[in-house]
Enzyme design. Structure first.
Site, mmCIF file in Angstrom:
data_model
loop_
_atom_site.group_PDB
_atom_site.id
_atom_site.type_symbol
_atom_site.label_atom_id
_atom_site.label_comp_id
_atom_site.label_asym_id
_atom_site.label_seq_id
_atom_site.Cartn_x
_atom_site.Cartn_y
_atom_site.Cartn_z
ATOM 1 N N HIS A 1 34.379 -15.389 7.174
ATOM 2 C CA HIS A 1 34.684 -15.574 5.761
ATOM 3 C C HIS A 1 33.437 -15.490 4.889
ATOM 4 O O HIS A 1 32.750 -16.492 4.690
ATOM 5 C CB HIS A 1 35.366 -16.926 5.544
ATOM 6 C CG HIS A 1 36.749 -16.985 6.093
ATOM 7 N ND1 HIS A 1 37.857 -16.647 5.368
ATOM 8 C CD2 HIS A 1 37.200 -17.327 7.326
ATOM 9 C CE1 HIS A 1 38.936 -16.783 6.114
ATOM 10 N NE2 HIS A 1 38.560 -17.192 7.310
ATOM 11 N N GLU B 1 33.470 -15.338 1.806
ATOM 12 C CA GLU B 1 33.769 -16.064 0.570
ATOM 13 C C GLU B 1 33.762 -17.568 0.779
ATOM 14 O O GLU B 1 34.182 -18.327 -0.099
ATOM 15 C CB GLU B 1 35.135 -15.622 0.022
ATOM 16 C CG GLU B 1 36.347 -16.326 0.595
ATOM 17 C CD GLU B 1 36.611 -16.061 2.065
ATOM 18 O OE1 GLU B 1 37.507 -16.697 2.632
ATOM 19 O OE2 GLU B 1 35.923 -15.211 2.669
ATOM 20 N N CYS C 1 39.125 -11.648 8.077
ATOM 21 C CA CYS C 1 39.884 -12.518 8.974
ATOM 22 C C CYS C 1 41.187 -11.836 9.431
ATOM 23 O O CYS C 1 41.137 -10.895 10.202
ATOM 24 C CB CYS C 1 40.137 -13.866 8.302
ATOM 25 S SG CYS C 1 40.652 -15.168 9.467
#
Length: 373
Positions: A347, A349, A257
């Site tokens: 993302h 995660e 990001c």
């Protein structure tokens, strides 16, 4: 019920009822298309100084719990929250309270009962803009409220990473065997990132955004991680300088990001502010090396300049645009052709899902293993 209003910079006003704390809040109005994961959204430091408009019509069904926060200490980072229909009953065995209670406890001003999809249409047509939510004693004539909104700082040029970063180094230890050590630069890091690295045998040393490059070098890490975060990447000169130092030393690097934008800048690419950004958990991204498409979670209002598959010269070898968004062609990843440094705009995660891109952590581990060998 207490009246609340959402006032946009272009003069449009939406009237509803107070949700969460009452009072005044100012920020950039943005919309999020995620149907789930509101707790992860609200506690994501990348949303610092933003008023989040939820397009999902009902919010709060699963309440609030102590496990799903994406910030240390469970802090809510959004400036404000706008929803259509907050649920009246929590339906989850995991909940320890309600969303409304969490907003009140942390003083987050919100608004309910407005047509959030109408607000979203405005933001899509006119772009993300400054806004304010006002209720209780903060209510005043529209002209007065509009002046307050228009006097608020713009997100363009905002240097915010330091405001959300950790004040001191901390360590998240590896789960099981300690295989690698990674220096993570906290530009607004989410708690799930060190957790996912730790699950792969990585001991993660988390440093603040202003860490001296020599401190990172002294750690002798196997790799460096650049986190997500808020604000304008054009202001993050210290992080760019640190990244260039890492690339000079040929240390494996992964960025996510905001970290993608920082790596891009270190490779000589420019950034720009998007009209309304990408915020949601259903955004398709094309990997131009494999041709595969991943459905991803995203939260960004700035992006790197570039075209799909473009290769370019850098001070550290050849670079290329590795990923783009299937919806609009926005750059979603850059890398060095030799593979030792890469980053993505989305993302992997994502705690609320989807998990299509989690393999990128495995790729990072493989790069570190290759360099060590």
């Amino acid at each position: 019920m207490t009246t609340a209003v959402l006032v946009l910079e272009n003069g449009q006003v939406f009237t509803g009822t107070a949700f969460g704390a009452t009072g005044q809040t100012l920020g950039e109005a943005v919309f999020c298309t995620a149907m789930t994961g509101y707790q992860e959204t609200l506690t994501d430091p990348s949303y610092h100084r933003q008023i989040v408009v939820a397009t999902a019509p009902q919010i709060g069904n699963t309440g609030w719990n102590t496990e799903d926060d994406e910030s240390r200490g469970g802090r809510i980072w959004v400036a404000g929250y706008a929803v259509r229909n907050p649920t009246r009953r929590v339906s989850s065995w995991r909940s320890t309270g309600t969303l409304d209670d969490a907003l009140v406890e942390q003083g987050v001003v919100g608004i309910a009962g407005i047509d959030t999809r109408a607000v979203t249409r405005v933001l899509r047509d006119h772009g993300s803009m400054r806004a304010g939510i006002f209720s209780g004693d903060a209510l005043a004539d529209t002209d007065v409220l509009l002046d307050r909104v228009r006097s608020a700082p713009s997100m363009a040029g905002a240097d915010l990473a330091g405001e959300v970063s950790t004040d001191s180094e901390y360590v998240v230890d590896a789960v099981g065997e300690h295989r690698f050590t990674v220096a993570a630069i906290d530009l607004g890091i989410k708690t799930n990132t060190p957790r996912m690295l730790a699950q792969r045998g990585v001991r993660v040393h988390v440093f603040g955004s202003s860490v001296d490059p020599q401190v990172v070098t002294d750690l002798a890490p196997d790799g460096v991680f650049l986190s997500n975060g808020p604000g304008d990447p054009a202001t993050a000169d210290d992080a760019v300088a640190l990244t260039r130092s890492v690339l000079d030393r040929r240390i494996p690097l992964l960025g996510i990001c905001f970290g993608n934008q920082i790596l891009g800048r270190a490779l000589g690419r420019d950034t720009y502010k998007m009209k309304f950004g990408h915020r949601g958990i259903n955004i398709p991204v094309i990997d131009h090396t494999t041709g595969l498409v991943s459905i991803t979670a995203q939260n960004h209002g700035f992006a790197l300049e570039g075209e799909a598959g473009e290769e370019f010269d850098t001070d550290f070898g050849r670079g290329r645009v590795s990923h783009t968004c299937a919806n609009d062609g926005t750059v979603e990843g850059v890398e060095l052709v030799d593979g030792r440094a890469f980053s993505v705009q989305y993302h992997p995660e994502a705690a609320a899902g989807p998990h299509d891109a989690a393999y990128l952590f495995d790729r990072f581990v493989t790069v570190m293993q290759g360099v060590r060998a």
